[in-house]
Scaffold this active site. Structure first.
Site, PDB file in Angstrom:
ATOM      1  N   ASP A 197       4.299 -53.852  31.911  1.00 59.06           N
ATOM      2  CA  ASP A 197       4.372 -52.757  32.722  1.00 59.06           C
ATOM      3  C   ASP A 197       3.101 -51.884  32.903  1.00 59.06           C
ATOM      4  OD1 ASP A 197       4.674 -50.296  30.640  1.00 59.06           O
ATOM      5  OD2 ASP A 197       6.040 -51.856  29.944  1.00 59.06           O
ATOM      6  N   SER A 198       2.687 -51.557  34.107  1.00 61.61           N
ATOM      7  CA  SER A 198       1.707 -50.875  34.304  1.00 61.61           C
ATOM      8  C   SER A 198       0.337 -51.542  33.579  1.00 61.61           C
ATOM      9  CB  SER A 198       1.719 -49.407  33.612  1.00 61.61           C
ATOM     10  OG  SER A 198       0.688 -48.552  34.068  1.00 61.61           O
ATOM     11  N   ALA A 199      -0.255 -50.887  32.730  1.00 62.04           N
ATOM     12  CA  ALA A 199      -1.465 -51.802  32.326  1.00 62.04           C
ATOM     13  C   ALA A 199      -1.205 -52.951  31.570  1.00 62.04           C
ATOM     14  CB  ALA A 199      -2.272 -50.796  31.028  1.00 62.04           C
ATOM     15  N   HIS A 249       6.473 -43.865  38.814  1.00 61.59           N
ATOM     16  CA  HIS A 249       6.000 -44.956  38.006  1.00 61.59           C
ATOM     17  C   HIS A 249       6.604 -45.309  36.643  1.00 61.59           C
ATOM     18  CE1 HIS A 249       2.615 -47.559  36.585  1.00 61.59           C
ATOM     19  NE2 HIS A 249       2.657 -46.678  35.490  1.00 61.59           N
TER      20      HIS A 249
END
Length: 324
Positions: free
Chosen positions: A164-166, A295
């Site tokens: 997820d994300s980074a 997010h």
């Protein structure tokens, strides 16, 4: 005179403080839960340390309650890489609970990677650590690795990476490296799942207007976590930038991209999907958008939340499709 431990060098508000002594104080994402048996899902987790000698890199392995009394049941293998802007979080409360749920629902063996984080360890440390963890996992492919659980229960014909994300950014970069025949991975990755991926670029995209504060943070953050390559169009942070390596070299056969309608990074995920679809990459590609959510919303809800449940079901389907 030597710097005291409390003398501030610089601060990245809401993320971390760096003191002149070198001490880093993280201001978010420090909560943790120990490994063990989750009473709600029956999933068991354990920490395995020293997988990269001389570093604090370690993994937490999750496995569902096994139904095969002969102890030979093989399950899809998921390597999961957490987010946190390359500088926050680890095996913290929402991620641990999410992985317990995901493992129970999808019946996979999951290996969650704890990599070194900026600012003490700027990029490419997180990329290199995740690659080293993947190589450690691959050492079990012939059934003689150091971790018996992976030897016995991991199906190395069904290997997935997700984040997820980074963490999704890291997954992409690891998969690009895996696509290089000279990288020496000796492991085939069936698919990768990128959840609300953290990509950036020199040119703004419309979704960044959804959260001007986070846009400002994003503009400040990349040069801090990757001082050796601070350009916003560096391929590591903008894989669709002009001159970036072709995405046709992505080292897997299937890709799932999920984005959230109210996420300021939403359009970066869309651009990645479009770029990969036009690159000549020959795998199966899909994208799913969850409207009216922000997010990585799914990390903060359980299965009683309809949209979080839907996102988990997308991942479960992705890991179990064409499993025979």
């Amino acid at each position: 005179m030597a710097a005291t431990d409390n003398e501030l060098d610089y601060e990245f508000p809401t993320f971390f403080r760096v003191y002149k002594s070198g001490r880093v104080e993280r201001l978010a994402g420090t909560e943790s839960l120990p490994a063990g048996v989750d009473p709600q899902t029956g999933v068991t987790s354990k920490d395995v340390r020293d997988i990269v000698p001389g570093t604090e890199v370690y993994v937490r392995i999750y496995h569902p309650k096994l139904s095969d009394s002969s102890n030979t049941q093989k399950l899809p293998l998921l390597i999961y890489i957490h987010g946190g802007a390359f500088c926050l979080f680890s095996l913290i409360l929402p991620l641990h609970n999410f992985l317990n749920t995901l493992v129970a629902e999808s019946q996979v063996v999951a290996v969650s990677v704890h990599y070194r984080r900026a600012p003490e360890h700027p990029l490419p440390a997180a990329y290199d650590d995740s690659w080293a963890a993947l190589q450690w996992v691959a050492s079990h492919r012939n059934g003689d690795g150091p971790e018996a659980l992976l030897n016995q229960h991991a199906d190395f014909g069904r290997v997935f990476l997700a984040g997820d994300s980074a963490g999704a950014n890291i997954v992409h970069n690891v998969a690009m490296r895996a696509g290089n025949a000279d990288a020496g991975l000796n492991l085939e990755i069936l698919g990768i799942a990128l959840t609300d991926p953290y990509f950036w670029g020199a040119d703004s995209v419309p979704s960044e207007s959804l959260n001007p504060v986070m846009k400002t943070i994003g503009e400040r953050l990349w040069p801090v976590v990757c001082p050796s390559c601070p350009d916003f169009d560096d391929p590591k942070i903008n894989p669709v930038a002009k001159g970036a390596p072709s995405l046709s070299g992505l080292g897997c056969r299937r890709v799932l991209v999920t984005v959230s309608g109210k996420d300021f990074l939403r359009d970066r995920g869309r651009l990645y999907f479009e770029g990969l679809s036009k690159s000549g990459w020959s795998g199966a590609l899909e994208i799913h958008e969850t409207e009216e959510e922000s997010h990585c919303f799914h990390l903060h809800h359980d299965l009683n939340h309809e949209k979080a449940n839907e996102r988990i079901k997308r991942l479960v389907d992705f890991f179990n499709r064409d499993s025979n």
